[in-house]
Design an enzyme around this catalytic site. Structure first.
Site, PDB file in Angstrom:
ATOM      1  N   ASP A   1      40.292  42.514  44.971  1.00  0.00           N
ATOM      2  CA  ASP A   1      40.259  41.066  44.737  1.00  0.00           C
ATOM      3  C   ASP A   1      39.415  40.404  45.810  1.00  0.00           C
ATOM      4  O   ASP A   1      39.327  40.898  46.937  1.00  0.00           O
ATOM      5  CB  ASP A   1      41.671  40.478  44.763  1.00  0.00           C
TER       6      ASP A   1
ATOM      7  N   ASP B   1      40.520  39.469  36.450  1.00  0.00           N
ATOM      8  CA  ASP B   1      41.682  38.586  36.300  1.00  0.00           C
ATOM      9  C   ASP B   1      41.288  37.295  35.586  1.00  0.00           C
ATOM     10  O   ASP B   1      42.013  36.804  34.709  1.00  0.00           O
ATOM     11  CB  ASP B   1      42.279  38.229  37.665  1.00  0.00           C
TER      12      ASP B   1
END
Length: 159
Positions: free
Chosen positions: A126, A140
């Site tokens: 991330d 995401d």
């Protein structure tokens, strides 16, 4: 005018579009994560704007950092959901139309991108950080936007 996807050739065209969206989503997700891995140290954060940072973190949880430490279970769950979505893609695109097809492609691509991370790294990479929400990635985002797109398509169908 609404076009129903009952003709197998028309469905194949729509399915090709879904797979193109999914493939482009995976490609962009993989390229962005490779760039972050090559240019950041784990935990490093760089400010790009007053409200936006790039921050390299590893996530063993779900989208946006929820349910940390459950990588194996979440990998199995993600694969199961991926298979169910792939199985239901035709119905979602027939009932959800254009928006449903775009959404299915985005969700499939996002799911594949994060599944690749889980297999390759044992966690998800991330890096998008707005500091008011857990750090996340393009996959995401694709899953979230795709789910909203599917919902819009299904709601428009009911009108």
């Amino acid at each position: 005018m609404k076009i129903e996807v009952t003709d197998p050739k028309l469905y194949a065209l729509k399915f090709g579009g879904i797979m193109t969206i999914a493939g482009m989503t995976v490609l962009l997700d993989r390229l962005s994560k490779m760039w972050v891995i090559q240019n950041f140290r784990l935990g490093e954060s760089r400010r790009l704007a007053s409200f936006f940072y790039l921050t390299f973190v590893q996530n063993t949880g779900t989208a946006f950092g929820f349910f940390q430490g459950n990588n194996r279970a979440l990998g199995v769950l993600a694969f199961t959901i991926f298979c169910a979505l792939l199985y239901g893609a035709r119905g979602l695109t027939e009932r959800g139309g254009f928006w449903g097809a775009i959404g299915v492609g985005l969700v499939l691509g996002g799911a594949i991108g994060n599944m690749i991370d889980r297999v390759q790294y044992g966690q998800v990479i991330d890096f998008l950080d707005f500091r008011v929400w857990p750090v996340f990635n393009l996959a995401d985002s694709a899953i979230t936007v795709g789910a909203i797109s599917i919902a819009i398509g299904l709601l428009k169908h009911d009108e």
